[in-house]
Motif scaffolding. Structure first.
Motif, short mmCIF file in Angstrom:
data_model
loop_
_atom_site.label_atom_id
_atom_site.label_comp_id
_atom_site.label_asym_id
_atom_site.label_seq_id
_atom_site.Cartn_x
_atom_site.Cartn_y
_atom_site.Cartn_z
N TRP A 154 -9.39 14.47 5.14
CA TRP A 154 -8.75 13.52 4.23
C TRP A 154 -8.66 12.14 4.88
N PRO A 155 -8.54 11.09 4.07
CA PRO A 155 -8.45 9.73 4.64
C PRO A 155 -7.08 9.47 5.28
N ASN A 156 -7.12 8.65 6.31
CA ASN A 156 -5.91 8.21 6.99
C ASN A 156 -5.12 7.29 6.07
N ILE A 157 -3.81 7.39 6.12
CA ILE A 157 -2.96 6.53 5.30
C ILE A 157 -1.91 5.87 6.21
N THR A 158 -1.74 4.57 6.07
CA THR A 158 -0.81 3.84 6.93
C THR A 158 0.26 3.09 6.15
N ARG A 159 0.14 3.06 4.83
CA ARG A 159 1.13 2.38 3.99
C ARG A 159 1.64 3.33 2.92
N LYS A 160 2.91 3.19 2.64
CA LYS A 160 3.53 4.03 1.62
C LYS A 160 2.94 3.69 0.26
N GLY A 161 2.57 4.72 -0.47
CA GLY A 161 2.08 4.55 -1.83
C GLY A 161 3.14 5.03 -2.81
N GLU A 162 2.77 5.10 -4.05
CA GLU A 162 3.68 5.57 -5.09
C GLU A 162 3.72 7.10 -5.11
N ALA A 163 4.90 7.63 -5.16
CA ALA A 163 5.06 9.08 -5.31
C ALA A 163 4.68 9.45 -6.74
N PRO A 164 4.25 10.68 -6.97
CA PRO A 164 3.95 11.10 -8.34
C PRO A 164 5.18 10.92 -9.24
N GLY A 218 9.18 12.14 16.30
CA GLY A 218 10.15 12.65 15.35
C GLY A 218 10.70 11.66 14.33
N VAL A 219 10.21 10.42 14.33
CA VAL A 219 10.78 9.45 13.39
C VAL A 219 10.45 9.76 11.94
N CYS A 220 9.40 10.51 11.70
CA CYS A 220 9.01 10.83 10.33
C CYS A 220 9.91 11.89 9.69
N GLU A 221 10.39 12.81 10.48
CA GLU A 221 11.14 13.96 9.94
C GLU A 221 12.33 13.55 9.08
N VAL A 235 6.72 4.70 8.96
CA VAL A 235 7.48 4.74 10.21
C VAL A 235 6.68 5.32 11.37
N CYS A 236 5.54 5.91 11.08
CA CYS A 236 4.74 6.55 12.13
C CYS A 236 4.12 5.49 13.05
N PRO A 237 4.46 5.51 14.34
CA PRO A 237 3.92 4.49 15.25
C PRO A 237 2.46 4.69 15.62
N VAL A 238 1.90 5.87 15.33
CA VAL A 238 0.51 6.13 15.70
C VAL A 238 -0.40 6.40 14.51
N ASP A 239 0.10 6.18 13.29
CA ASP A 239 -0.70 6.32 12.07
C ASP A 239 -1.45 7.65 12.00
N CYS A 240 -0.71 8.74 12.14
CA CYS A 240 -1.37 10.06 12.16
C CYS A 240 -1.22 10.84 10.87
N PHE A 241 -0.90 10.14 9.75
CA PHE A 241 -0.81 10.80 8.45
C PHE A 241 -2.13 10.67 7.70
N HIS A 295 -2.02 14.75 11.65
CA HIS A 295 -3.01 15.25 12.61
C HIS A 295 -2.25 15.64 13.87
N PRO A 296 -2.18 16.93 14.19
CA PRO A 296 -1.36 17.37 15.31
C PRO A 296 -1.85 16.87 16.67
N ASP A 297 -3.12 16.54 16.79
CA ASP A 297 -3.62 16.03 18.06
C ASP A 297 -3.36 14.54 18.24
N GLU A 298 -2.96 13.87 17.17
CA GLU A 298 -2.63 12.45 17.23
C GLU A 298 -1.12 12.22 17.28
N CYS A 299 -0.36 13.17 16.78
CA CYS A 299 1.11 13.07 16.74
C CYS A 299 1.65 13.02 18.17
N ILE A 300 2.56 12.08 18.41
CA ILE A 300 3.14 11.94 19.76
C ILE A 300 4.53 12.58 19.84
#
Length: 111
Positions: A77-87, A44-47, A20-26, A36-41
């Motif tokens: 750490w590497p940037n992630i833009t797609r949901k993966g599997e939770a543990p 609030g859609v992630c919360e 859901v992150c529009p700027v891919d800051c995870f 990444h706090p400097d990339e986060c706009i």
């Protein structure tokens, strides 16, 4: 202001927030995510997407530590833009307190 991921994510790492992150800051670690706090706009859609309630605004009290942890590991750490599997045991760790000292891993995850 930005949003940060807190220790509630450790060993849960559900990743519902990522897509859901529009700027891919995870960014993904071995057992948690950071923003990444400097990339986060500050949209609030992630919360509300986080089942573990691990994402909070950095303006809340006590978030200074988490702001710095998010900033530090977002550069490692590497940037992630797609949901993966939770543990597989994520639900067992949901709601467990004080996970940082014993369970945080500084190792990068797979994007």
């Amino acid at each position: 202001m930005a949003y940060v991921v807190t220790e509630a994510c450790i060993k849960c790492k559900y990743m519902d927030c990522v897509e859901v992150c529009p700027v891919d800051c995870f960014y993904v670690g071995e057992n948690m995510l950071v923003i990444h706090p400097d990339e986060c706009i500050d949209c609030g859609v992630c919360e509300p997407e986080c089942p573990a309630d691990a994402i909070l605004p950095d303006s809340e009290g006590g978030m200074e530590k988490w702001l710095e942890i998010n900033r530090q590991y977002a550069t490692q750490w590497p940037n992630i833009t797609r949901k993966g599997e939770a543990p597989a045991d994520a639900d067992d760790w949901k709601g467990v307190a004080d996970k940082f000292e014993k369970h945080f891993s500084p190792n990068p995850g797979n994007s």
